[in-house]
Design a protein around this motif. Structure first.
Motif, PDB file in Angstrom:
ATOM      1  N   TYR A   1       0.745  -1.199  -0.156  1.00  0.00           N
ATOM      2  CA  TYR A   1      -0.176  -0.051   0.171  1.00  0.00           C
ATOM      3  C   TYR A   1       0.810   1.228  -0.125  1.00  0.00           C
ATOM      4  N   LEU A   2       2.194   1.233   0.413  1.00  0.00           N
ATOM      5  CA  LEU A   2       2.988   2.510   0.300  1.00  0.00           C
ATOM      6  C   LEU A   2       3.631   2.921  -0.980  1.00  0.00           C
ATOM      7  N   VAL A   3       3.113   1.910  -2.005  1.00  0.00           N
ATOM      8  CA  VAL A   3       3.450   2.474  -3.221  1.00  0.00           C
ATOM      9  C   VAL A   3       2.678   3.744  -3.846  1.00  0.00           C
ATOM     10  N   ASP A   4       1.471   3.522  -3.332  1.00  0.00           N
ATOM     11  CA  ASP A   4       0.116   4.587  -3.594  1.00  0.00           C
ATOM     12  C   ASP A   4       0.454   5.727  -2.756  1.00  0.00           C
ATOM     13  N   ARG A   5       0.763   5.306  -1.412  1.00  0.00           N
ATOM     14  CA  ARG A   5       1.044   6.486  -0.431  1.00  0.00           C
ATOM     15  C   ARG A   5       2.124   7.364  -0.813  1.00  0.00           C
TER      16      ARG A   5
ATOM     17  N   GLN B   1      -0.133  15.934   8.609  1.00  0.00           N
ATOM     18  CA  GLN B   1      -1.524  16.373   9.316  1.00  0.00           C
ATOM     19  C   GLN B   1      -2.632  15.990   8.368  1.00  0.00           C
ATOM     20  N   ILE B   2      -2.562  16.033   7.012  1.00  0.00           N
ATOM     21  CA  ILE B   2      -3.557  15.585   6.295  1.00  0.00           C
ATOM     22  C   ILE B   2      -3.368  14.104   5.471  1.00  0.00           C
ATOM     23  N   LEU B   3      -2.663  13.458   6.042  1.00  0.00           N
ATOM     24  CA  LEU B   3      -2.298  12.138   5.548  1.00  0.00           C
ATOM     25  C   LEU B   3      -3.502  11.232   5.913  1.00  0.00           C
ATOM     26  N   PRO B   4      -3.993  11.495   6.950  1.00  0.00           N
ATOM     27  CA  PRO B   4      -5.368  10.475   7.534  1.00  0.00           C
ATOM     28  C   PRO B   4      -6.587  10.852   6.192  1.00  0.00           C
ATOM     29  N   CYS B   5      -6.572  11.943   5.540  1.00  0.00           N
ATOM     30  CA  CYS B   5      -7.796  12.194   4.552  1.00  0.00           C
ATOM     31  C   CYS B   5      -7.303  11.519   3.123  1.00  0.00           C
TER      32      CYS B   5
ATOM     33  N   PRO C   1     -11.136   3.580   4.655  1.00  0.00           N
ATOM     34  CA  PRO C   1     -11.774   4.808   4.531  1.00  0.00           C
ATOM     35  C   PRO C   1     -11.033   6.210   5.238  1.00  0.00           C
ATOM     36  N   ARG C   2     -11.695   7.339   4.713  1.00  0.00           N
ATOM     37  CA  ARG C   2     -10.812   8.377   5.275  1.00  0.00           C
ATOM     38  C   ARG C   2     -11.197   8.506   6.851  1.00  0.00           C
ATOM     39  N   GLU C   3     -10.368   9.281   7.531  1.00  0.00           N
ATOM     40  CA  GLU C   3     -10.311   9.297   8.929  1.00  0.00           C
ATOM     41  C   GLU C   3     -10.008  11.007   9.069  1.00  0.00           C
ATOM     42  N   ILE C   4     -11.106  11.771   9.005  1.00  0.00           N
ATOM     43  CA  ILE C   4     -10.781  13.173   9.122  1.00  0.00           C
ATOM     44  C   ILE C   4     -10.969  13.612  10.520  1.00  0.00           C
ATOM     45  N   VAL C   5     -10.053  14.393  11.310  1.00  0.00           N
ATOM     46  CA  VAL C   5     -10.051  14.664  12.652  1.00  0.00           C
ATOM     47  C   VAL C   5     -10.243  16.439  12.667  1.00  0.00           C
ATOM     48  N   VAL C   6     -11.542  16.590  13.120  1.00  0.00           N
ATOM     49  CA  VAL C   6     -11.727  18.177  12.827  1.00  0.00           C
ATOM     50  C   VAL C   6     -11.770  18.793  14.056  1.00  0.00           C
ATOM     51  N   GLU C   7     -11.642  18.137  15.474  1.00  0.00           N
ATOM     52  CA  GLU C   7     -11.529  18.715  16.616  1.00  0.00           C
ATOM     53  C   GLU C   7     -10.281  19.680  16.562  1.00  0.00           C
ATOM     54  N   ASP C   8      -9.404  19.227  16.484  1.00  0.00           N
ATOM     55  CA  ASP C   8      -8.082  20.336  16.629  1.00  0.00           C
ATOM     56  C   ASP C   8      -7.604  20.908  15.237  1.00  0.00           C
ATOM     57  N   ALA C   9      -8.641  21.248  14.530  1.00  0.00           N
ATOM     58  CA  ALA C   9      -8.228  22.023  13.094  1.00  0.00           C
ATOM     59  C   ALA C   9      -7.642  23.415  13.528  1.00  0.00           C
ATOM     60  N   ASP C  10      -6.214  23.268  13.052  1.00  0.00           N
ATOM     61  CA  ASP C  10      -5.538  24.560  13.247  1.00  0.00           C
ATOM     62  C   ASP C  10      -5.942  25.656  12.121  1.00  0.00           C
ATOM     63  N   PRO C  11      -6.361  26.869  12.492  1.00  0.00           N
ATOM     64  CA  PRO C  11      -6.725  27.832  11.649  1.00  0.00           C
ATOM     65  C   PRO C  11      -5.672  28.116  10.643  1.00  0.00           C
ATOM     66  N   GLU C  12      -4.282  28.336  11.177  1.00  0.00           N
ATOM     67  CA  GLU C  12      -3.287  28.434  10.385  1.00  0.00           C
ATOM     68  C   GLU C  12      -3.088  27.375   9.112  1.00  0.00           C
ATOM     69  N   LEU C  13      -3.309  26.309   9.612  1.00  0.00           N
ATOM     70  CA  LEU C  13      -3.235  24.970   8.507  1.00  0.00           C
ATOM     71  C   LEU C  13      -4.325  25.188   7.786  1.00  0.00           C
TER      72      LEU C  13
END
Length: 121
Positions: free
Chosen positions: A41-45, A64-68, A72-84
């Protein structure tokens, strides 16, 4: 697979693959002899990581965006950094502009090739 095979499959130098590992972007298994063993799977990654780097996104943001990228996509929005979010919006807009430019260039090349084809037949 060994690092040389991943290098060939992704057209990514081994030095870059080691850097991605050091940055926590990929995690190979370690064999008993200490050699790295990369899952398929690391080939595609790695291809995705290279594309993001080529787009100008720094590895600290890629991490930080690798989980996206996972399915299935794992998107964590709890700690969304405004600068990011600002950086990602800027990069997304830059990519969109680049895609538009590339599309226009591709269409111009198609037009030229079609004109040559019509002129020679």
């Amino acid at each position: 697979m060994r690092i040389g095979e991943l290098e060939k499959l992704t057209d990514t130098p081994a030095r870059s693959l080691r850097y991605y590992e050091a940055q926590g972007l990929i995690v190979p298994q370690r064999l008993a002899n200490g050699y790295r063993d990369y899952d398929d799977y690391l080939v595609d990654r790695v291809i995705q990581i290279r594309g993001l780097i080529d787009s100008g996104i720094p590895t600290r943001i890629i991490k930080q965006i690798l989980p996206c990228l996972d399915k299935p996509r794992e998107i964590v929005v709890e700690d969304a950094d405004p600068e990011l979010l600002v950086v990602l919006a800027r990069e997304r807009d830059r990519m969109t502009a680049r895609i538009h430019c590339l599309t226009q260039n591709r269409d111009a090349i198609d037009g030229y090739m079609n004109a040559v084809d019509e002129a020679t037949t």
